[in-house]
Design a protein around this motif. Structure first.
Motif, PDB file in Angstrom:
ATOM      1  N   THR A  75       0.811  -1.213   0.000  1.00 13.81           N
ATOM      2  CA  THR A  75       0.000   0.000   0.000  1.00 13.81           C
ATOM      3  C   THR A  75       0.849   1.269   0.000  1.00 13.81           C
ATOM      4  O   THR A  75       2.023   1.269   0.366  1.00 13.81           O
ATOM      5  N   LEU A  76       0.192   2.353  -0.393  1.00 22.10           N
ATOM      6  CA  LEU A  76       0.749   3.684  -0.187  1.00 22.10           C
ATOM      7  C   LEU A  76       0.531   4.079   1.273  1.00 22.10           C
ATOM      8  O   LEU A  76      -0.375   3.564   1.932  1.00 22.10           O
ATOM      9  N   ASN A  77       1.335   5.002   1.745  1.00 15.61           N
ATOM     10  CA  ASN A  77       1.154   5.540   3.088  1.00 15.61           C
ATOM     11  C   ASN A  77       0.616   6.961   3.013  1.00 15.61           C
ATOM     12  O   ASN A  77       1.127   7.784   2.236  1.00 15.61           O
ATOM     13  N   ARG A  78      -0.383   7.261   3.805  1.00 13.15           N
ATOM     14  CA  ARG A  78      -0.855   8.637   3.947  1.00 13.15           C
ATOM     15  C   ARG A  78      -0.247   9.212   5.221  1.00 13.15           C
ATOM     16  O   ARG A  78      -0.059   8.515   6.215  1.00 13.15           O
ATOM     17  N   THR A  79       0.046  10.517   5.170  1.00  9.14           N
ATOM     18  CA  THR A  79       0.705  11.122   6.317  1.00  9.14           C
ATOM     19  C   THR A  79       0.329  12.600   6.441  1.00  9.14           C
ATOM     20  O   THR A  79      -0.091  13.230   5.473  1.00  9.14           O
ATOM     21  N   TYR A  80       0.490  13.134   7.634  1.00  4.65           N
ATOM     22  CA  TYR A  80       0.375  14.562   7.863  1.00  4.65           C
ATOM     23  C   TYR A  80       1.777  15.165   7.735  1.00  4.65           C
ATOM     24  O   TYR A  80       2.731  14.687   8.353  1.00  4.65           O
ATOM     25  N   THR A  81       1.906  16.202   6.914  1.00  5.05           N
ATOM     26  CA  THR A  81       3.226  16.812   6.752  1.00  5.05           C
ATOM     27  C   THR A  81       3.080  18.289   6.422  1.00  5.05           C
ATOM     28  O   THR A  81       2.091  18.708   5.806  1.00  5.05           O
ATOM     29  N   PHE A  82       4.058  19.091   6.824  1.00  2.05           N
ATOM     30  CA  PHE A  82       4.063  20.515   6.527  1.00  2.05           C
ATOM     31  C   PHE A  82       4.719  20.816   5.186  1.00  2.05           C
ATOM     32  O   PHE A  82       4.490  21.853   4.590  1.00  2.05           O
ATOM     33  N   LYS A  87      14.147  16.451   1.658  1.00  2.00           N
ATOM     34  CA  LYS A  87      14.609  16.738   3.016  1.00  2.00           C
ATOM     35  C   LYS A  87      13.472  16.709   4.038  1.00  2.00           C
ATOM     36  O   LYS A  87      13.699  16.957   5.218  1.00  2.00           O
ATOM     37  N   GLY A  88      12.276  16.439   3.571  1.00  2.00           N
ATOM     38  CA  GLY A  88      11.156  16.396   4.503  1.00  2.00           C
ATOM     39  C   GLY A  88      11.268  15.236   5.474  1.00  2.00           C
ATOM     40  O   GLY A  88      11.686  14.139   5.104  1.00  2.00           O
ATOM     41  N   TYR A  89      10.950  15.460   6.730  1.00  2.00           N
ATOM     42  CA  TYR A  89      10.992  14.403   7.745  1.00  2.00           C
ATOM     43  C   TYR A  89       9.575  14.054   8.157  1.00  2.00           C
ATOM     44  O   TYR A  89       8.765  14.940   8.446  1.00  2.00           O
ATOM     45  N   ILE A  90       9.284  12.763   8.180  1.00  2.00           N
ATOM     46  CA  ILE A  90       7.953  12.297   8.575  1.00  2.00           C
ATOM     47  C   ILE A  90       8.084  11.455   9.834  1.00  2.00           C
ATOM     48  O   ILE A  90       8.749  10.413   9.845  1.00  2.00           O
ATOM     49  N   ASN A  91       7.477  11.926  10.893  1.00  4.19           N
ATOM     50  CA  ASN A  91       7.486  11.196  12.156  1.00  4.19           C
ATOM     51  C   ASN A  91       6.496  10.033  12.081  1.00  4.19           C
ATOM     52  O   ASN A  91       5.441  10.146  11.463  1.00  4.19           O
ATOM     53  N   GLY A  92       6.843   8.921  12.699  1.00  4.18           N
ATOM     54  CA  GLY A  92       5.951   7.763  12.695  1.00  4.18           C
ATOM     55  C   GLY A  92       4.570   8.076  13.248  1.00  4.18           C
ATOM     56  O   GLY A  92       3.569   7.468  12.833  1.00  4.18           O
ATOM     57  N   ASN A  93       4.501   9.019  14.172  1.00  2.75           N
ATOM     58  CA  ASN A  93       3.209   9.395  14.753  1.00  2.75           C
ATOM     59  C   ASN A  93       2.310  10.126  13.758  1.00  2.75           C
ATOM     60  O   ASN A  93       1.109  10.293  14.001  1.00  2.75           O
ATOM     61  N   ASP A  94       2.910  10.608  12.650  1.00  4.02           N
ATOM     62  CA  ASP A  94       2.144  11.352  11.656  1.00  4.02           C
ATOM     63  C   ASP A  94       1.609  10.470  10.533  1.00  4.02           C
ATOM     64  O   ASP A  94       0.952  10.969   9.612  1.00  4.02           O
ATOM     65  N   LEU A  95       1.891   9.171  10.602  1.00  3.47           N
ATOM     66  CA  LEU A  95       1.355   8.258   9.593  1.00  3.47           C
ATOM     67  C   LEU A  95      -0.125   8.002   9.874  1.00  3.47           C
ATOM     68  O   LEU A  95      -0.510   7.710  11.007  1.00  3.47           O
TER      69      LEU A  95
END
Length: 255
Positions: A75-82, A87-95
């Motif tokens: 699957t694709l992952n959906r996430t909250y990101t600014f 260089k974008g960082y995605i925290n596991g809590n934002d998945l």
């Protein structure tokens, strides 16, 4: 002692094929023969490869070693990101979603039949898919994949852990991506490029990310149609992987 004489000796005494080249030289020295170490290395490599290829490519019988070729789609992952970009960082809590397997295709090396299976598309659940595939996976002595050491094999372990299913950890991994990088000097080691390099049929194309979007978040009709396309794509990967395996085998030492 010539290479031909070393080869004849090993054919008469096949037990010595299990020895390393240095130990073989010592054994031959004791028998009054004095071959070059380099000659022993080459002959051992050649005879082992012949033995391995004979075992796997004998058209009159199935290989003694049970080797499973398989490929997964996830699957694709959906996430909250600014922000976006490398260089974008995605925290596991934002998945937003948990990663899952959408489909798996597999075949036994040398067999004609290819099996494919999707997840439960209504529930978007891969538990039954994982369970059914592991019934086959756990029978294998080895599995053939492309980039399986870093991707497919870890996915199988992860989803088995999620659903508390047994995984045979003694199954050997034969990763075509790593074999290609080890033995060939190519500008790319992707499945597409390796297949093109060897003149093999390329795997079936697809609609890109839209196929995943339709499967995961499209209407029931869109999802069903896209899932059919993914299964076709998945099956194409299997045939390409097996073809690449046989071609790479010609240039590698037994694993």
């Amino acid at each position: 002692m010539t290479a031909k004489q070393i080869k004849n000796f090993l054919k008469e005494k096949p037990g010595y094929l299990k020895e390393g080249s240095k130990r073989l030289v010592k054994h031959l020295n004791k028998k009054g023969f004095y071959p070059q170490l380099s000659a022993c290395k080459e002959v051992l490599k050649e005879l082992r490869r012949e033995e391995y290829k004979s075992m796997l490519e004998n058209s009159n019988s199935k290989p003694k070693t049970k080797i499973l070729v398989y490929d997964i789609e996830t699957t694709l992952n959906r996430t909250y990101t600014f922000w976006s970009g490398k260089k974008g960082y995605i925290n596991g809590n934002d998945l937003i979603d948990e990663s899952k397997m959408i489909s798996i295709a597999w075949k036994w090396l040398g067999d004609k039949d290819i099996t494919s299976m999707p997840w439960d598309n209504k529930l978007k659940c891969d538990e039954e898919l994982t369970r059914v595939f592991l019934e086959e996976y756990n029978k294998a002595d080895a599995v053939v994949t492309i980039n399986g050491n870093s991707f497919d094999n870890k996915w199988i372990n992860t989803r088995a852990a999620k659903h508390r299913l047994f995984v045979n950890t003694y199954v050997k991994s034969i990763d075509m991506y790593r074999m290609s990088k080890k033995y060939l000097k190519l500008p790319s080691h992707s499945m597409k490029y390796i297949a093109k390099f060897f003149g093999l049929s390329l795997k079936k194309g697809h609609a890109g990310l839209q196929m995943w979007k339709d499967i995961q978040w499209g209407t029931p009709k869109e999802s069903a149609l896209a899932l059919e396309d993914m299964l076709d794509y998945n099956i194409g990967d299997i045939q390409a992987t097996e073809d690449i395996y046989y071609r790479l085998l010609e240039f590698t030492t037994p694993q």
